[in-house]
Design a protein around this motif. Structure first.
Motif, mmCIF file in Angstrom:
data_model
loop_
_atom_site.group_PDB
_atom_site.id
_atom_site.type_symbol
_atom_site.label_atom_id
_atom_site.label_comp_id
_atom_site.label_asym_id
_atom_site.label_seq_id
_atom_site.Cartn_x
_atom_site.Cartn_y
_atom_site.Cartn_z
ATOM 1 N N VAL A 22 72.321 33.253 52.220
ATOM 2 C CA VAL A 22 70.969 33.763 52.456
ATOM 3 C C VAL A 22 70.886 35.257 52.129
ATOM 4 C CG1 VAL A 22 69.194 34.174 54.192
ATOM 5 C CG2 VAL A 22 70.463 32.052 54.216
ATOM 6 N N ILE A 23 71.797 36.034 52.677
ATOM 7 C CA ILE A 23 71.809 37.481 52.432
ATOM 8 C C ILE A 23 72.690 37.731 51.218
ATOM 9 C CG2 ILE A 23 72.322 39.769 53.373
ATOM 10 C CD1 ILE A 23 69.994 38.278 54.785
ATOM 11 N N VAL A 24 72.062 37.866 50.065
ATOM 12 C CA VAL A 24 72.782 38.010 48.804
ATOM 13 C C VAL A 24 73.372 39.410 48.678
ATOM 14 C CG1 VAL A 24 72.549 37.912 46.294
ATOM 15 C CG2 VAL A 24 71.285 36.296 47.722
ATOM 16 N N LYS A 25 72.579 40.419 49.000
ATOM 17 C CA LYS A 25 73.043 41.805 48.891
ATOM 18 C C LYS A 25 72.359 42.642 49.964
ATOM 19 C CE LYS A 25 73.910 43.426 44.877
ATOM 20 N NZ LYS A 25 73.821 43.930 43.515
ATOM 21 N N ASN A 26 73.168 43.278 50.804
ATOM 22 C CA ASN A 26 72.651 44.138 51.865
ATOM 23 C C ASN A 26 72.924 45.586 51.468
ATOM 24 O OD1 ASN A 26 71.875 45.394 54.202
ATOM 25 N ND2 ASN A 26 73.546 44.591 55.435
ATOM 26 N N LEU A 27 71.876 46.317 51.130
ATOM 27 C CA LEU A 27 72.028 47.695 50.677
ATOM 28 C C LEU A 27 71.688 48.735 51.745
ATOM 29 C CD1 LEU A 27 70.497 47.275 47.114
ATOM 30 C CD2 LEU A 27 72.917 47.394 47.742
ATOM 31 N N GLU A 28 70.841 48.376 52.705
ATOM 32 C CA GLU A 28 70.477 49.336 53.743
ATOM 33 C C GLU A 28 69.971 48.594 54.977
ATOM 34 O OE1 GLU A 28 67.586 53.249 54.329
ATOM 35 O OE2 GLU A 28 67.579 52.183 52.427
ATOM 36 N N THR A 29 70.336 49.124 56.144
ATOM 37 C CA THR A 29 69.921 48.523 57.411
ATOM 38 C C THR A 29 69.276 49.572 58.308
ATOM 39 O OG1 THR A 29 72.014 48.987 58.523
ATOM 40 C CG2 THR A 29 71.852 46.888 57.330
ATOM 41 N N ILE A 30 68.674 49.114 59.384
ATOM 42 C CA ILE A 30 68.226 50.030 60.429
ATOM 43 C C ILE A 30 69.493 50.504 61.139
ATOM 44 C CG2 ILE A 30 67.004 50.209 62.632
ATOM 45 C CD1 ILE A 30 65.009 48.148 61.560
ATOM 46 N N PRO A 31 69.767 51.791 61.145
ATOM 47 C CA PRO A 31 71.006 52.289 61.761
ATOM 48 C C PRO A 31 71.157 51.820 63.208
ATOM 49 C CG PRO A 31 69.927 54.041 60.546
ATOM 50 C CD PRO A 31 68.962 52.876 60.587
ATOM 51 N N GLY A 32 72.305 51.236 63.504
ATOM 52 C CA GLY A 32 72.599 50.768 64.854
ATOM 53 C C GLY A 32 71.982 49.435 65.212
ATOM 54 N N GLY A 33 71.127 48.895 64.363
ATOM 55 C CA GLY A 33 70.466 47.636 64.662
ATOM 56 C C GLY A 33 69.530 47.777 65.855
#
Length: 131
Positions: A22-33
């Protein structure tokens, strides 16, 4: 409103085998979730690729509501904020939230057809592909 979760409770075993599809490429997230508010979410598991929403003031994050086997309508005073990176249990709602990357929309647990246009507008840094 403060959202909390019980760190000691053990829960059901669940399948994470589809997460990397499902998650092919994760380039950026919300810091700390974020810890999600799951008070109105009924399934026991929140699958990878699930849409994450928040209140307009960005104080409360939650999984997009579902009805049966489909996403429900976006609640009033909420907006799309990202995509859940990996499958999590409802009783441990600690979420990594992707805001830039690629999602295989055909592999998500809940079909995205009804909400895809609005999600693409709200999250222009996430590509939705079908592999």
């Amino acid at each position: 409103m403060s959202t909390t979760a019980d760190l000691t409770k053990k829960g059901p075993v669940y399948d994470t085998g589809n997460d990397t599809i499902v998650i092919v490429k994760n380039l950026e997230t919300i810091p700390g979730g974020r810890t999600l508010d799951v008070t109105s979410y009924t399934p026991d598991v929140i699958p990878a690729g699930h849409m994450i929403i928040c209140t307009d003031d960005e104080k409360t994050f939650k999984p997009m509501p579902v009805t049966g086997a489909a996403y429900a309508a976006l609640p009033a005073n909420h907006k799309y904020v990202g995509v859940l990176i990996s499958t999590i249990r409802k009783d441990k709602p600690f979420a990594g939230i992707m805001v830039r990357g690629t999602v295989n929309k055909e592999a998500t647990f809940y079909p995205m057809t009804a909400i895809l246009s609005a999600v693409r507008t709200a999250l222009p840094l996430i590509r939705f592909t079908q592999d």
